[in-house]
Design a protein around this motif. Structure first.
Motif, PDB file in Angstrom:
ATOM      1  N   ILE A   1     -68.260  -4.819   5.065  1.00  0.00           N
ATOM      2  CA  ILE A   1     -67.156  -5.783   5.176  1.00  0.00           C
ATOM      3  C   ILE A   1     -67.644  -7.192   4.846  1.00  0.00           C
ATOM      4  CG2 ILE A   1     -65.569  -6.883   6.808  1.00  0.00           C
ATOM      5  CD1 ILE A   1     -65.381  -4.098   8.205  1.00  0.00           C
ATOM      6  N   ASN A   2     -68.808  -7.566   5.357  1.00  0.00           N
ATOM      7  CA  ASN A   2     -69.369  -8.892   5.070  1.00  0.00           C
ATOM      8  C   ASN A   2     -69.732  -9.037   3.599  1.00  0.00           C
ATOM      9  OD1 ASN A   2     -69.064 -10.024   7.599  1.00  0.00           O
ATOM     10  ND2 ASN A   2     -71.041  -9.290   8.317  1.00  0.00           N
ATOM     11  N   GLN A   3     -70.247  -7.974   2.993  1.00  0.00           N
ATOM     12  CA  GLN A   3     -70.561  -8.022   1.563  1.00  0.00           C
ATOM     13  C   GLN A   3     -69.286  -8.201   0.739  1.00  0.00           C
ATOM     14  OE1 GLN A   3     -72.615  -4.326   1.062  1.00  0.00           O
ATOM     15  NE2 GLN A   3     -74.634  -5.198   1.538  1.00  0.00           N
ATOM     16  N   GLU A   4     -68.241  -7.492   1.106  1.00  0.00           N
ATOM     17  CA  GLU A   4     -66.964  -7.616   0.399  1.00  0.00           C
ATOM     18  C   GLU A   4     -66.394  -9.021   0.562  1.00  0.00           C
ATOM     19  OE1 GLU A   4     -63.723  -6.208  -1.926  1.00  0.00           O
ATOM     20  OE2 GLU A   4     -65.785  -5.533  -1.630  1.00  0.00           O
ATOM     21  N   LYS A   5     -66.530  -9.580   1.751  1.00  0.00           N
ATOM     22  CA  LYS A   5     -66.076 -10.952   2.001  1.00  0.00           C
ATOM     23  C   LYS A   5     -66.823 -11.933   1.104  1.00  0.00           C
ATOM     24  CE  LYS A   5     -66.276 -14.482   5.562  1.00  0.00           C
ATOM     25  NZ  LYS A   5     -66.774 -14.809   6.892  1.00  0.00           N
ATOM     26  N   GLU A   6     -68.131 -11.792   1.004  1.00  0.00           N
ATOM     27  CA  GLU A   6     -68.933 -12.673   0.153  1.00  0.00           C
ATOM     28  C   GLU A   6     -68.537 -12.517  -1.317  1.00  0.00           C
ATOM     29  OE1 GLU A   6     -71.123 -15.126   0.853  1.00  0.00           O
ATOM     30  OE2 GLU A   6     -70.458 -14.802   2.909  1.00  0.00           O
ATOM     31  N   ARG A   7     -68.308 -11.278  -1.756  1.00  0.00           N
ATOM     32  CA  ARG A   7     -67.915 -11.035  -3.138  1.00  0.00           C
ATOM     33  C   ARG A   7     -66.586 -11.712  -3.446  1.00  0.00           C
ATOM     34  NH1 ARG A   7     -64.635  -8.268  -6.087  1.00  0.00           N
ATOM     35  NH2 ARG A   7     -63.612  -7.233  -4.357  1.00  0.00           N
ATOM     36  N   ILE A   8     -65.634 -11.603  -2.535  1.00  0.00           N
ATOM     37  CA  ILE A   8     -64.314 -12.214  -2.724  1.00  0.00           C
ATOM     38  C   ILE A   8     -64.433 -13.733  -2.756  1.00  0.00           C
ATOM     39  CG2 ILE A   8     -62.073 -12.595  -1.614  1.00  0.00           C
ATOM     40  CD1 ILE A   8     -62.239  -9.642  -0.672  1.00  0.00           C
ATOM     41  N   LEU A   9     -65.228 -14.301  -1.852  1.00  0.00           N
ATOM     42  CA  LEU A   9     -65.403 -15.755  -1.832  1.00  0.00           C
ATOM     43  C   LEU A   9     -66.054 -16.266  -3.118  1.00  0.00           C
ATOM     44  CD1 LEU A   9     -66.467 -16.336   1.885  1.00  0.00           C
ATOM     45  CD2 LEU A   9     -64.305 -16.945   0.803  1.00  0.00           C
ATOM     46  N   LEU A  10     -67.042 -15.547  -3.628  1.00  0.00           N
ATOM     47  CA  LEU A  10     -67.678 -15.945  -4.887  1.00  0.00           C
ATOM     48  C   LEU A  10     -66.681 -15.856  -6.040  1.00  0.00           C
ATOM     49  CD1 LEU A  10     -71.201 -14.284  -4.551  1.00  0.00           C
ATOM     50  CD2 LEU A  10     -70.657 -16.723  -4.508  1.00  0.00           C
ATOM     51  N   HIS A  11     -65.863 -14.825  -6.035  1.00  0.00           N
ATOM     52  CA  HIS A  11     -64.856 -14.674  -7.079  1.00  0.00           C
ATOM     53  C   HIS A  11     -63.834 -15.808  -7.009  1.00  0.00           C
ATOM     54  CE1 HIS A  11     -62.690 -12.504 -10.140  1.00  0.00           C
ATOM     55  NE2 HIS A  11     -61.590 -12.528  -9.415  1.00  0.00           N
ATOM     56  N   LEU A  12     -63.425 -16.184  -5.820  1.00  0.00           N
ATOM     57  CA  LEU A  12     -62.488 -17.296  -5.663  1.00  0.00           C
ATOM     58  C   LEU A  12     -63.105 -18.617  -6.127  1.00  0.00           C
ATOM     59  CD1 LEU A  12     -60.827 -16.425  -2.228  1.00  0.00           C
ATOM     60  CD2 LEU A  12     -59.774 -16.349  -4.487  1.00  0.00           C
ATOM     61  N   GLU A  13     -64.384 -18.810  -5.861  1.00  0.00           N
ATOM     62  CA  GLU A  13     -65.068 -20.015  -6.337  1.00  0.00           C
ATOM     63  C   GLU A  13     -65.098 -20.047  -7.864  1.00  0.00           C
ATOM     64  OE1 GLU A  13     -66.204 -22.747  -4.792  1.00  0.00           O
ATOM     65  OE2 GLU A  13     -65.363 -21.947  -2.942  1.00  0.00           O
ATOM     66  N   ALA A  14     -65.322 -18.896  -8.486  1.00  0.00           N
ATOM     67  CA  ALA A  14     -65.322 -18.828  -9.950  1.00  0.00           C
ATOM     68  C   ALA A  14     -63.932 -19.145 -10.497  1.00  0.00           C
ATOM     69  CB  ALA A  14     -65.782 -17.445 -10.413  1.00  0.00           C
ATOM     70  N   ILE A  15     -62.909 -18.647  -9.850  1.00  0.00           N
ATOM     71  CA  ILE A  15     -61.534 -18.932 -10.274  1.00  0.00           C
ATOM     72  C   ILE A  15     -61.252 -20.428 -10.146  1.00  0.00           C
ATOM     73  CG2 ILE A  15     -59.104 -18.600  -9.665  1.00  0.00           C
ATOM     74  CD1 ILE A  15     -59.832 -15.699  -8.940  1.00  0.00           C
ATOM     75  N   LYS A  16     -61.701 -21.035  -9.039  1.00  0.00           N
ATOM     76  CA  LYS A  16     -61.519 -22.479  -8.851  1.00  0.00           C
ATOM     77  C   LYS A  16     -62.211 -23.272  -9.948  1.00  0.00           C
ATOM     78  CE  LYS A  16     -62.639 -24.176  -4.769  1.00  0.00           C
ATOM     79  NZ  LYS A  16     -62.847 -24.446  -3.353  1.00  0.00           N
ATOM     80  N   ALA A  17     -63.419 -22.864 -10.290  1.00  0.00           N
ATOM     81  CA  ALA A  17     -64.166 -23.561 -11.351  1.00  0.00           C
ATOM     82  C   ALA A  17     -63.437 -23.421 -12.685  1.00  0.00           C
ATOM     83  CB  ALA A  17     -65.581 -22.993 -11.446  1.00  0.00           C
ATOM     84  N   ASP A  18     -62.891 -22.231 -12.968  1.00  0.00           N
ATOM     85  CA  ASP A  18     -62.117 -22.039 -14.199  1.00  0.00           C
ATOM     86  C   ASP A  18     -60.883 -22.930 -14.217  1.00  0.00           C
ATOM     87  OD1 ASP A  18     -63.907 -20.193 -15.177  1.00  0.00           O
ATOM     88  OD2 ASP A  18     -62.699 -18.435 -14.619  1.00  0.00           O
TER      89      ASP A  18
END
Length: 104
Positions: free
Chosen positions: A49-66
């Protein structure tokens, strides 16, 4: 130490209480293994669950940067005037040829 034992028992009690409350939400008198697995999932798979949370947060950061890069690109290439447009339109009759106006 005694305090650690007491706190561990309190922790286990709260986990067990949460699992039992979830199990009580089922409308059946018999609890199946799948129901038990579902109720204990947050406690048995916390690492995943924590790994999935980290993956989602990193993906959201990438979307924000885009989004930020696109916004800067739009601001560079499509300069918009900061002028308030007048929403009121004035309609006038079409002006005819000058000769026709002079004839009248």
């Amino acid at each position: 130490r005694e305090r650690v034992k007491v706190e561990m028992n309190n922790f286990l009690y709260s986990v067990l209480k949460n699992v039992c409350e979830q199990l009580n939400d089922y409308p059946y008198t018999t609890i199946e293994y799948e129901m038990f697995k579902e109720c204990t999932y947050p406690y048995t798979n916390i690492t995943r669950i924590n790994q999935e949370k980290e993956r989602i947060l990193l993906h959201l950061e990438a979307i924000k940067a885009d989004c930020n890069a696109l916004a800067m690109d739009v601001q560079k290439t499509l300069k918009l005037k900061d002028v308030v447009e007048d929403d009121t339109f004035t309609f006038s009759a079409p002006v005819e040829d000058e000769e026709e106006l002079e004839d009248e």
